[in-house]
Design a protein around this motif. Structure first.
Motif, PDB file in Angstrom:
ATOM      1  N   LEU A  82       0.842  -1.194   0.000  1.00 45.47           N
ATOM      2  CA  LEU A  82       0.000   0.000   0.000  1.00 45.47           C
ATOM      3  C   LEU A  82       0.880   1.248   0.000  1.00 45.47           C
ATOM      4  O   LEU A  82       1.932   1.267   0.642  1.00 45.47           O
ATOM      5  CB  LEU A  82      -0.854   0.029   1.271  1.00 45.47           C
ATOM      6  N   LYS A  83       0.406   2.252  -0.665  1.00 40.16           N
ATOM      7  CA  LYS A  83       1.139   3.515  -0.708  1.00 40.16           C
ATOM      8  C   LYS A  83       1.162   4.130   0.702  1.00 40.16           C
ATOM      9  O   LYS A  83       0.136   4.140   1.392  1.00 40.16           O
ATOM     10  CB  LYS A  83       0.409   4.457  -1.676  1.00 40.16           C
ATOM     11  N   ASP A  84       2.323   4.636   1.094  1.00 47.06           N
ATOM     12  CA  ASP A  84       2.470   5.341   2.374  1.00 47.06           C
ATOM     13  C   ASP A  84       1.956   4.552   3.582  1.00 47.06           C
ATOM     14  O   ASP A  84       1.365   5.132   4.496  1.00 47.06           O
ATOM     15  CB  ASP A  84       1.736   6.698   2.338  1.00 47.06           C
ATOM     16  N   ALA A  85       2.152   3.256   3.567  1.00 48.14           N
ATOM     17  CA  ALA A  85       1.694   2.467   4.708  1.00 48.14           C
ATOM     18  C   ALA A  85       2.800   2.396   5.755  1.00 48.14           C
ATOM     19  O   ALA A  85       3.960   2.181   5.426  1.00 48.14           O
ATOM     20  CB  ALA A  85       1.335   1.061   4.253  1.00 48.14           C
ATOM     21  N   VAL A  86       2.433   2.610   7.005  1.00 51.88           N
ATOM     22  CA  VAL A  86       3.398   2.516   8.100  1.00 51.88           C
ATOM     23  C   VAL A  86       3.035   1.297   8.942  1.00 51.88           C
ATOM     24  O   VAL A  86       1.877   1.128   9.331  1.00 51.88           O
ATOM     25  CB  VAL A  86       3.357   3.794   8.983  1.00 51.88           C
ATOM     26  N   GLN A  87       4.029   0.456   9.166  1.00 49.66           N
ATOM     27  CA  GLN A  87       3.812  -0.761   9.956  1.00 49.66           C
ATOM     28  C   GLN A  87       3.146  -0.417  11.289  1.00 49.66           C
ATOM     29  O   GLN A  87       3.568   0.496  11.985  1.00 49.66           O
ATOM     30  CB  GLN A  87       5.161  -1.459  10.173  1.00 49.66           C
ATOM     31  N   GLY A  88       2.071  -1.140  11.610  1.00 51.39           N
ATOM     32  CA  GLY A  88       1.388  -0.920  12.888  1.00 51.39           C
ATOM     33  C   GLY A  88       0.361   0.204  12.860  1.00 51.39           C
ATOM     34  O   GLY A  88      -0.387   0.387  13.813  1.00 51.39           O
ATOM     35  N   LYS A  89       0.329   0.963  11.750  1.00 52.77           N
ATOM     36  CA  LYS A  89      -0.572   2.132  11.739  1.00 52.77           C
ATOM     37  C   LYS A  89      -1.680   2.070  10.684  1.00 52.77           C
ATOM     38  O   LYS A  89      -2.487   2.988  10.575  1.00 52.77           O
ATOM     39  CB  LYS A  89       0.246   3.421  11.471  1.00 52.77           C
ATOM     40  N   VAL A  90      -1.672   0.993   9.904  1.00 50.85           N
ATOM     41  CA  VAL A  90      -2.663   0.936   8.821  1.00 50.85           C
ATOM     42  C   VAL A  90      -4.050   0.615   9.383  1.00 50.85           C
ATOM     43  O   VAL A  90      -4.200  -0.287  10.208  1.00 50.85           O
ATOM     44  CB  VAL A  90      -2.249  -0.128   7.778  1.00 50.85           C
ATOM     45  N   ILE A  91      -5.043   1.398   8.977  1.00 50.03           N
ATOM     46  CA  ILE A  91      -6.433   1.079   9.351  1.00 50.03           C
ATOM     47  C   ILE A  91      -7.273   1.009   8.075  1.00 50.03           C
ATOM     48  O   ILE A  91      -7.287   1.940   7.278  1.00 50.03           O
ATOM     49  CB  ILE A  91      -7.014   2.131  10.327  1.00 50.03           C
ATOM     50  N   THR A  92      -7.917  -0.133   7.893  1.00 49.85           N
ATOM     51  CA  THR A  92      -8.818  -0.298   6.746  1.00 49.85           C
ATOM     52  C   THR A  92     -10.223  -0.484   7.295  1.00 49.85           C
ATOM     53  O   THR A  92     -10.404  -0.705   8.489  1.00 49.85           O
ATOM     54  CB  THR A  92      -8.435  -1.521   5.898  1.00 49.85           C
TER      55      THR A  92
ATOM     56  N   TYR B 297       0.110  -5.222   7.575  1.00 47.24           N
ATOM     57  CA  TYR B 297       0.835  -4.129   8.226  1.00 47.24           C
ATOM     58  C   TYR B 297       0.631  -4.106   9.738  1.00 47.24           C
ATOM     59  O   TYR B 297       0.912  -3.105  10.385  1.00 47.24           O
ATOM     60  CB  TYR B 297       0.405  -2.786   7.622  1.00 47.24           C
ATOM     61  N   GLY B 298       0.109  -5.195  10.278  1.00 44.85           N
ATOM     62  CA  GLY B 298      -0.118  -5.227  11.731  1.00 44.85           C
ATOM     63  C   GLY B 298      -1.050  -4.123  12.183  1.00 44.85           C
ATOM     64  O   GLY B 298      -0.885  -3.558  13.270  1.00 44.85           O
ATOM     65  N   GLY B 299      -2.025  -3.792  11.341  1.00 44.79           N
ATOM     66  CA  GLY B 299      -2.944  -2.694  11.660  1.00 44.79           C
ATOM     67  C   GLY B 299      -4.302  -3.177  12.102  1.00 44.79           C
ATOM     68  O   GLY B 299      -4.418  -4.246  12.718  1.00 44.79           O
TER      69      GLY B 299
END
Ligand code: ATP
Ligand code: MG
Length: 573
Positions: free
Chosen positions: A95-105, A133-135
């Motif tokens: 995913l574009k601009d995805a930060v590990q631990g911070k992704v919310i879908t 992403y562990g989100g």
């Protein structure tokens, strides 16, 4: 060794493959059936070569899993590459601009019907990304239209996701935030980003088509006066709506002052009659995504033109922008997934229930014998492409077959049965294997005498003099054919390549059995009146003892899921 070197190598490869696939131990039955399948010439000498094969399998089983893998790589380099799980299961692109631990879908279904295979695609992709992403995954019931939504559907969606094995981290309703949504709506009017329009629906449509504004949008003071009345109950349903102040001449018609709020009288499943002012999807989706902390919002491609509106609403309200990702809608040829196409069939009684096996609902897939793991694999195999091609239904079937094949007992069912009298056949009690390679599926006992039944189609193709193999029983030679009775004699036990091999049921061991065969629901734009075929016939009594929900393979007929006493539904061939 009796077998030549080439054959030894083949047996070794088959045993190694079987072992690598089954946790480090090759099974002799599985190896034999693979071997005889690829080398029918060995059938004649099975007895003699058996000890050799046993000792090769024993050797393979004595190796450590690592040693097995490296020997397999040495003997058959192609096999190992093929078996790498990573290669067969394409991962979703990053995913574009995805930060590990911070992704919310989030998955935002409207509780206005039963979840279908298209929803499965959306929610599985949402969930896979959250996990990648562990989100977090949010399940948000998009319930802003009391005229269409019902409690039953919230539950049905939840049940569908449970079945799929999707576990949302947060479950909420858009209606939970109705007050916040109202205040953002008012704020937008105050900031002159929206206005209250009292034109008739026809006039709105007409002006929108012509690209012309109406009087309502011009005067901000009027809008401020009307917005109070909009919320205090002065307007009735259809007398006024709040519209986005876009551009009535915009190339993108989604920007031609779309509706953001309307008044809907009616009982909301969660809020009752407390609320009358409801946001549209166009307003609720961006505001909720932003407030919920969604970092990556995914939706189907048909919303593409609405992206401009989505981001402009957030911009005017000073709210954070999520990334937006589109993927194609999932549809199958002949099986429309949209509630718009399915609901009329249910409402008119043409189709009785949401779990009718012809429907693409998750309830129906479950009832037909599809397993959630197959649906997930299938969805991931499609990836998140934008291509609008409909994948063949067979692709989903292939994933399912691969999973249920090893665990489905093989049983006999004969459609439109025809009797065969076998002259000289003695009463016997046979023990039949429930699965050709997995002994754990057990055996069943069948008592057979001199009368059996075979399928009508098979009977029609038999001629006097034909020799046929009754699978797992014996050979017979046809000596007489009459319209609905055939006579035969015993013809030994040697299985010849050229023989037709057919399933049968013993007269002493039958139950009347019925199998529903779902077909395409639509042909073009027309409902297919032959969409549900019924196969009647006899099955072995063993079939009637199986619990509903069991998957079986009726030999030469297809995989079926037991659906009740003496009834099954065809899963696929
Ligand atoms: P329907 O036509 O069945 O009413 P919908 O899009 O209105 O479909 P929603 O309940 O609003 O249904 O959809 C929830 C989510 O599921 C949305 O994000 C939507 O994009 C997605 N979705 C719906 N149908 C499909 C489909 N056929 N393929 C992929 N995703 C889908
Ligand atoms: Mg919808």
């Amino acid at each position: 060794m009796l077998v030549d070197e080439e054959t030894q190598k083949i047996v070794k490869i088959i045993a190694l493959k079987n072992s690598v696939e089954h946790g480090g131990k090759a099974q002799i039955d599985a190896v034999m059936s693979k071997l005889l399948g690829s080398r029918p010439d060995l059938r004649k000498t099975v007895k003699e070569v058996m000890p050799d094969i046993r000792s090769i399998v024993a050797y393979v089983n004595s190796l450590s899993p690592d040693a097995q893998r490296s020997l397999l790589a040495e003997l058959s380099p192609g096999e190992v590459a093929k078996k790498q799980p990573a290669a067969s299961e394409p991962a979703l692109p990053p995913l574009k601009d995805a930060v590990q631990g911070k992704v919310i879908t989030r998955f935002p279904p409207e509780p206005n019907g039963y979840p279908h295979i298209g929803h499965a695609k959306a929610v599985i992709i949402d969930e896979e990304y959250a996990r990648m992403y562990g989100g977090k995954l949010i399940l948000r019931f998009d319930d802003t239209n009391p005229a269409k939504e019902e409690l039953e559907y919230y539950e049905a969606i939840q049940e569908g996701l449970d079945w799929l094995g999707v576990k949302p981290d947060i479950i909420k309703n858009t209606s939970d935030d109705i007050e916040q949504l109202h205040s953002y709506g008012k704020k937008l009017v105050e900031a002159d980003g929206a206005y209250v329009c009292t034109c008739s629906q026809e006039r709105m449509r007409d002006l929108r088509a012509k690209g012309l504004p109406c009087e309502c949008r011009a005067d901000h003071a009027t809008a401020m006066d009307r917005i109070k009345k909009f919320f205090d109950g002065s307007y009735q349903q259809n007398q006024a709506i709040i519209r986005f102040k876009g551009d009535m001449a915009d190339q993108n018609t989604a920007m031609r002052d779309p509706a953001l709020f309307r008044i809907i009288e009616g009982e909301h499943p969660k809020l009752g009659k407390k609320v009358r002012v409801w946001p549209t999807y166009d307003f609720a989706a961006p505001v909720e995504d932003s407030l919920d902390g969604v970092t990556h919002a995914m939706r189907t491609k048909e919303y593409e033109l609405r992206n401009e509106l989505y981001f402009e609403i957030l911009h005017r309200l000073g709210l954070r922008r999520p990334e937006m990702i589109e993927f194609s809608r999932l549809e199958f040829e002949g099986v429309p997934v949209s509630k718009r196409k399915i609901r009329p069939l249910i409402d008119s009684g043409t189709i009785e229930s949401w779990d009718d096996p012809r429907l693409p609902t998750l309830k129906s897939f479950k009832r037909r014998g599809f397993v959630p793991a197959a649906i997930r694999k299938f969805v991931l195999s499609l990836g998140i492409t934008l291509a609008e091609t409909k994948p063949p239904f067979e692709a989903l079937e292939a994933f399912n077959r691969k999973i249920i094949d090893p665990i489905s007992p093989r049983l006999f069912f004969v459609r439109n049965p025809v009797s065969i009298r076998i002259d000289g056949a003695k009463e016997a009690s046979l023990v039949l294997k429930n699965h050709p390679t997995d002994a754990a599926l057990g055996t069943r006992q069948v008592s057979v005498g001199d009368e059996i039944f075979i399928a009508g189609d098979d009977a029609a193709s038999l001629r006097v003099g034909d020799e046929v193999r009754l699978i797992e029983y014996c050979n017979i030679r046809i000596v007489g054919t009459n319209k609905d009775a055939i006579s035969a004699v015993l013809a030994g036990d040697e299985i010849k390549q050229s023989m037709k091999k057919i399933q049968w049921v013993a007269k002493n061991d039958i139950v009347e059995y019925r199998i529903l065969i779902p077909k395409e629901l639509y042909i073009g734009e027309e409902y297919n009146t032959n969409s549900l075929e019924i196969a009647n016939g006899f099955a072995e009594t063993f079939a009637s003892k199986l619990k509903p929900d069991t998957s079986v393979q009726f030999v030469r007929f297809g995989f079926c899921r037991i659906d009740g006493a003496n009834a099954a539904i065809m899963t696929h061939r």
